[in-house]
Design a protein around this motif. Structure first.
Motif, PDB file in Angstrom:
ATOM      1  N   CYS A  36       6.838  -0.897   5.932  1.00 28.08           N
ATOM      2  CA  CYS A  36       7.081   0.219   5.021  1.00 28.08           C
ATOM      3  C   CYS A  36       8.454   1.053   5.246  1.00 28.08           C
ATOM      4  O   CYS A  36       8.542   1.061   6.371  1.00 28.08           O
ATOM      5  CB  CYS A  36       5.882   1.072   5.191  1.00 28.08           C
ATOM      6  N   LYS A  38       9.248   3.871   4.341  1.00 22.12           N
ATOM      7  CA  LYS A  38       8.943   5.074   4.693  1.00 22.12           C
ATOM      8  C   LYS A  38       8.289   5.379   6.087  1.00 22.12           C
ATOM      9  O   LYS A  38       8.694   6.451   6.720  1.00 22.12           O
ATOM     10  CB  LYS A  38       8.025   5.668   3.441  1.00 22.12           C
ATOM     11  N   CYS A  39       7.100   4.766   6.251  1.00 19.33           N
ATOM     12  CA  CYS A  39       6.529   5.372   7.540  1.00 19.33           C
ATOM     13  C   CYS A  39       6.569   4.054   8.662  1.00 19.33           C
ATOM     14  O   CYS A  39       6.189   4.265   9.725  1.00 19.33           O
ATOM     15  CB  CYS A  39       5.049   5.565   7.380  1.00 19.33           C
ATOM     16  N   CYS A  58       2.196   0.607   0.016  1.00 19.26           N
ATOM     17  CA  CYS A  58       1.896   0.883   1.554  1.00 19.26           C
ATOM     18  C   CYS A  58       0.561   1.305   1.914  1.00 19.26           C
ATOM     19  O   CYS A  58       0.266   2.294   1.171  1.00 19.26           O
ATOM     20  CB  CYS A  58       2.850   1.922   2.374  1.00 19.26           C
ATOM     21  N   GLN A  60      -0.829   2.577   4.547  1.00 19.57           N
ATOM     22  CA  GLN A  60      -0.677   3.536   5.304  1.00 19.57           C
ATOM     23  C   GLN A  60      -0.354   4.985   4.573  1.00 19.57           C
ATOM     24  O   GLN A  60      -1.087   6.056   4.733  1.00 19.57           O
ATOM     25  CB  GLN A  60       0.244   3.428   6.430  1.00 19.57           C
ATOM     26  N   CYS A  61       0.888   5.081   3.618  1.00 23.78           N
ATOM     27  CA  CYS A  61       1.073   6.161   3.277  1.00 23.78           C
ATOM     28  C   CYS A  61       1.258   6.207   1.600  1.00 23.78           C
ATOM     29  O   CYS A  61       1.411   7.034   1.142  1.00 23.78           O
ATOM     30  CB  CYS A  61       2.714   6.625   3.718  1.00 23.78           C
TER      31      CYS A  61
HETATM   32 ZN   LIG Z   1       4.309   3.586   4.581  1.00 23.34          ZN
END
Ligand SMILES: [Zn+2]
Length: 68
Positions: A36, A38-39, A58, A60-61
């Motif tokens: 990802c 972003k994270c 993603c 996760q986020c």
């Molecule tokens: Zn992410």
């Protein structure tokens, strides 16, 4: 079971296994390990054969993006 029918049974099993393999090859789906942007969490993304850029979200986020 006679020798003849045992051989036929074995051949049938081999044929079925080969057919299953062919189906898997035809589908040709690959899994891309995408990080990802972003994270940084790793995501398993299913991609069709030859496809490089695959849209994914993603896990996760929830950030929507494409694999590089
Ligand atoms: Zn992410």
């Amino acid at each position: 079971m006679s020798k003849q029918s045992m051989r036929e049974e074995a051949e049938r099993l081999i044929r079925e296994t080969m057919e299953k393999k062919n189906i898997v090859i035809k589908q040709g789906n690959t899994r891309i390990e995408a990080i990802c942007g972003k994270c940084g969490a790793p995501n398993r993304v299913q991609a069709a054969k030859g496809e490089v850029r695959v849209k994914f979200v993603c896990k996760q986020c929830g950030h929507k993006q494409e694999t590089l």
